[in-house]
Scaffold this active site. Structure first.
Site, PDB file in Angstrom:
ATOM      1  N   ASP A  73      -4.554   3.936  -2.158  1.00 18.43           N
ATOM      2  CA  ASP A  73      -5.649   4.353  -1.276  1.00 18.43           C
ATOM      3  C   ASP A  73      -6.032   5.803  -1.536  1.00 18.43           C
ATOM      4  O   ASP A  73      -5.271   6.723  -1.239  1.00 18.43           O
ATOM      5  CB  ASP A  73      -5.212   4.228   0.189  1.00 18.43           C
ATOM      6  CG  ASP A  73      -5.070   2.779   0.624  1.00 18.43           C
ATOM      7  OD1 ASP A  73      -6.061   2.038   0.499  1.00 18.43           O
ATOM      8  OD2 ASP A  73      -3.977   2.400   1.072  1.00 18.43           O
TER       9      ASP A  73
ATOM     10  N   ASP B  39      -7.052  -6.055   3.848  1.00 18.19           N
ATOM     11  CA  ASP B  39      -6.423  -4.732   3.903  1.00 18.19           C
ATOM     12  C   ASP B  39      -6.428  -4.197   5.328  1.00 18.19           C
ATOM     13  O   ASP B  39      -7.485  -3.880   5.877  1.00 18.19           O
ATOM     14  CB  ASP B  39      -7.190  -3.784   2.970  1.00 18.19           C
ATOM     15  CG  ASP B  39      -6.497  -2.438   2.821  1.00 18.19           C
ATOM     16  OD1 ASP B  39      -5.386  -2.259   3.340  1.00 18.19           O
ATOM     17  OD2 ASP B  39      -7.101  -1.565   2.161  1.00 18.19           O
ATOM     18  N   GLY B  40      -5.224  -4.082   5.897  1.00 15.72           N
ATOM     19  CA  GLY B  40      -5.085  -3.463   7.214  1.00 15.72           C
ATOM     20  C   GLY B  40      -4.381  -4.356   8.221  1.00 15.72           C
ATOM     21  O   GLY B  40      -4.845  -5.457   8.515  1.00 15.72           O
TER      22      GLY B  40
ATOM     23  N   HIS C 187      -1.146  -1.122  -4.331  1.00 13.33           N
ATOM     24  CA  HIS C 187      -2.428  -0.782  -3.721  1.00 13.33           C
ATOM     25  C   HIS C 187      -2.451   0.727  -3.497  1.00 13.33           C
ATOM     26  O   HIS C 187      -1.566   1.300  -2.861  1.00 13.33           O
ATOM     27  CB  HIS C 187      -2.591  -1.538  -2.395  1.00 13.33           C
ATOM     28  CG  HIS C 187      -3.919  -1.346  -1.738  1.00 13.33           C
ATOM     29  ND1 HIS C 187      -5.061  -2.040  -2.128  1.00 13.33           N
ATOM     30  CD2 HIS C 187      -4.300  -0.531  -0.724  1.00 13.33           C
ATOM     31  CE1 HIS C 187      -6.070  -1.649  -1.375  1.00 13.33           C
ATOM     32  NE2 HIS C 187      -5.638  -0.742  -0.519  1.00 13.33           N
TER      33      HIS C 187
ATOM     34  N   MET D  20     -11.859   5.204  -0.966  1.00 15.81           N
ATOM     35  CA  MET D  20     -12.532   5.449   0.321  1.00 15.81           C
ATOM     36  C   MET D  20     -13.186   6.820   0.230  1.00 15.81           C
ATOM     37  O   MET D  20     -12.767   7.790   0.884  1.00 15.81           O
ATOM     38  CB  MET D  20     -11.503   5.383   1.460  1.00 15.81           C
ATOM     39  CG  MET D  20     -11.110   3.961   1.797  1.00 15.81           C
ATOM     40  SD  MET D  20      -9.587   3.876   2.757  1.00 15.81           S
ATOM     41  CE  MET D  20      -8.400   3.856   1.427  1.00 15.81           C
TER      42      MET D  20
ATOM     43  N   GLY E 295      -3.001   4.012   7.968  1.00 17.52           N
ATOM     44  CA  GLY E 295      -2.117   2.860   8.005  1.00 17.52           C
ATOM     45  C   GLY E 295      -1.666   2.608   9.427  1.00 17.52           C
ATOM     46  O   GLY E 295      -1.945   3.398  10.332  1.00 17.52           O
TER      47      GLY E 295
ATOM     48  N   GLY F 293       0.947  -2.210   4.094  1.00 17.18           N
ATOM     49  CA  GLY F 293       1.481  -0.856   4.021  1.00 17.18           C
ATOM     50  C   GLY F 293       2.676  -0.679   4.916  1.00 17.18           C
ATOM     51  O   GLY F 293       3.829  -0.828   4.503  1.00 17.18           O
TER      52      GLY F 293
ATOM     53  N   MET G 136     -11.838  -5.250   4.955  1.00 12.87           N
ATOM     54  CA  MET G 136     -11.037  -4.339   5.782  1.00 12.87           C
ATOM     55  C   MET G 136     -10.787  -5.009   7.133  1.00 12.87           C
ATOM     56  O   MET G 136     -11.726  -5.365   7.840  1.00 12.87           O
ATOM     57  CB  MET G 136     -11.762  -3.010   5.989  1.00 12.87           C
ATOM     58  CG  MET G 136     -11.902  -2.147   4.745  1.00 12.87           C
ATOM     59  SD  MET G 136     -10.364  -1.840   3.859  1.00 12.87           S
ATOM     60  CE  MET G 136      -9.343  -1.067   5.115  1.00 12.87           C
TER      61      MET G 136
ATOM     62  N   MET H 169      -8.596   8.765  -0.524  1.00 16.32           N
ATOM     63  CA  MET H 169      -9.517   9.137   0.572  1.00 16.32           C
ATOM     64  C   MET H 169     -10.048  10.554   0.346  1.00 16.32           C
ATOM     65  O   MET H 169      -9.362  11.374  -0.272  1.00 16.32           O
ATOM     66  CB  MET H 169      -8.777   9.120   1.907  1.00 16.32           C
ATOM     67  CG  MET H 169      -8.103   7.809   2.227  1.00 16.32           C
ATOM     68  SD  MET H 169      -7.220   7.945   3.786  1.00 16.32           S
ATOM     69  CE  MET H 169      -6.360   6.377   3.791  1.00 16.32           C
TER      70      MET H 169
ATOM     71  N   HIS I 227      -8.242   1.545  -4.224  1.00 15.02           N
ATOM     72  CA  HIS I 227      -9.215   1.420  -3.139  1.00 15.02           C
ATOM     73  C   HIS I 227      -9.793   2.814  -2.881  1.00 15.02           C
ATOM     74  O   HIS I 227      -9.129   3.683  -2.310  1.00 15.02           O
ATOM     75  CB  HIS I 227      -8.449   0.877  -1.913  1.00 15.02           C
ATOM     76  CG  HIS I 227      -9.274   0.750  -0.674  1.00 15.02           C
ATOM     77  ND1 HIS I 227      -8.697   0.513   0.565  1.00 15.02           N
ATOM     78  CD2 HIS I 227     -10.610   0.791  -0.456  1.00 15.02           C
ATOM     79  CE1 HIS I 227      -9.649   0.439   1.479  1.00 15.02           C
ATOM     80  NE2 HIS I 227     -10.814   0.604   0.888  1.00 15.02           N
TER      81      HIS I 227
ATOM     82  N   SER J 120       0.836  -1.196   0.000  1.00 20.60           N
ATOM     83  CA  SER J 120       0.000   0.000   0.000  1.00 20.60           C
ATOM     84  C   SER J 120       0.875   1.251   0.000  1.00 20.60           C
ATOM     85  O   SER J 120       1.587   1.526   0.972  1.00 20.60           O
ATOM     86  CB  SER J 120      -0.920   0.001   1.233  1.00 20.60           C
ATOM     87  OG  SER J 120      -1.570   1.235   1.301  1.00 20.60           O
TER      88      SER J 120
END
Ligand code: DX5
Ligand code: ZN
Length: 248
Positions: free
Chosen positions: A60, A200-201, A58, A93, A169, A222, A162, A62, A91, A33
């Site tokens: 992210d 993820d996470g 990946h 968000m 992260g 990440g 998730m 947001m 991804h 990530s």
């Protein structure tokens, strides 16, 4: 009814990606990530991922509304795409993602994942992603039951579970994710055998084998990758996990 079509499509897609990007054919995929990269030396971190055993980037995105944080937007993603030699797994968000699907595709996305909780007309959104020629994914927050995907499961290429609350992260992995992976894998068995389950996470080598054993296909990582002293080795350690010999 067994949706062999989609399973074959996904398998073919994976193989074509592996061929196109010289990726290994090991069974699970690793997606570092970029959120955890050093933005002041982003180019170096992209090249590191290019040279690693990772399979995807990946990305992210947001909006500060759907999640309480803002990461980076499409201009930065375009800069990443210019140098990345592996697919961009995006991804989103963000609320109302339909407004940004076209620009997301144009910025280099191969896979676009939207949040279940952010889509009023999820079926329509997934169709729009596919219409653009991208693979379609749905992400579920930790509190959202996988059972809610029943009526769109056959239309999906990927489900992102998730394993932290999205937005940041470096958070602690939520152990309930193992049960969700198992439940989703069982649900998908007869309707979408080729479904990719992404986690993820908080993914590390401490939970990766158990996630793969439960039925996961794609591990996003990440901080575990980018904060490591030797990120290439860390990516390799995730890629090398073999659940057939792993003692879990
Ligand atoms: C969180 C993001 C994740 C995040 C994962 O909202 O969706 O992709 O970058 O980071 P780690 O692996 O540090 O939990
Ligand atoms: Zn993510």
């Amino acid at each position: 009814m067994l949706n062999v079509g989609n399973a074959v499509l996904n398998e073919k897609y994976l193989l074509s990606l592996q061929k196109k990007h010289n990726m290994s054919t090991k069974s699970h995929l690793i997606a570092p990530s970029v959120l955890a990269a050093d933005f002041a030396k982003l180019y170096d971190d992209i090249i590191m991922v290019n040279n690693s055993e990772a399979d995807w980037f990946h990305i992210d995105i947001m909006d500060g509304v759907f999640v309480p944080n803002i990461s980076f937007g499409f201009p930065v993603m375009q800069a990443i795409a210019k140098h990345a030699t592996k697919p961009l797994d995006v991804h989103l968000m963000i609320v109302d993602p339909d407004r940004y699907l076209q620009v997301c595709k144009d910025s280099g996305a191969e896979i676009i994942t939207v949040h279940y909780e952010a889509c009023t007309h999820l079926h329509r959104t997934l169709a729009a992603i596919k219409e653009l020629g991208c693979k379609a994914g749905v992400a579920l927050n930790p509190h959202t039951p996988v059972a809610l995907l029943k009526d769109v499961l056959a239309d999906l290429d990927l489900v992102c579970l998730m394993s932290v609350n999205p937005g940041f992260g470096g958070q602690k992995f939520i152990a309930n994710t193992y049960a969700k992976v198992q439940e989703l894998r069982a649900m998908a068995k007869n309707v979408n055998d080729g479904l990719l389950i992404e986690i993820d996470g908080g993914v590390t080598t401490a939970n990766a084998a158990q996630l793969l054993k439960a039925g996961a296909d794609v591990l996003v990582a990440g901080s575990f990758v980018f904060n490591a002293a030797a990120p290439l080795d860390t990516i390799k350690s995730l890629k090398d996990i073999d659940i057939n010999i792993e003692n879990i």
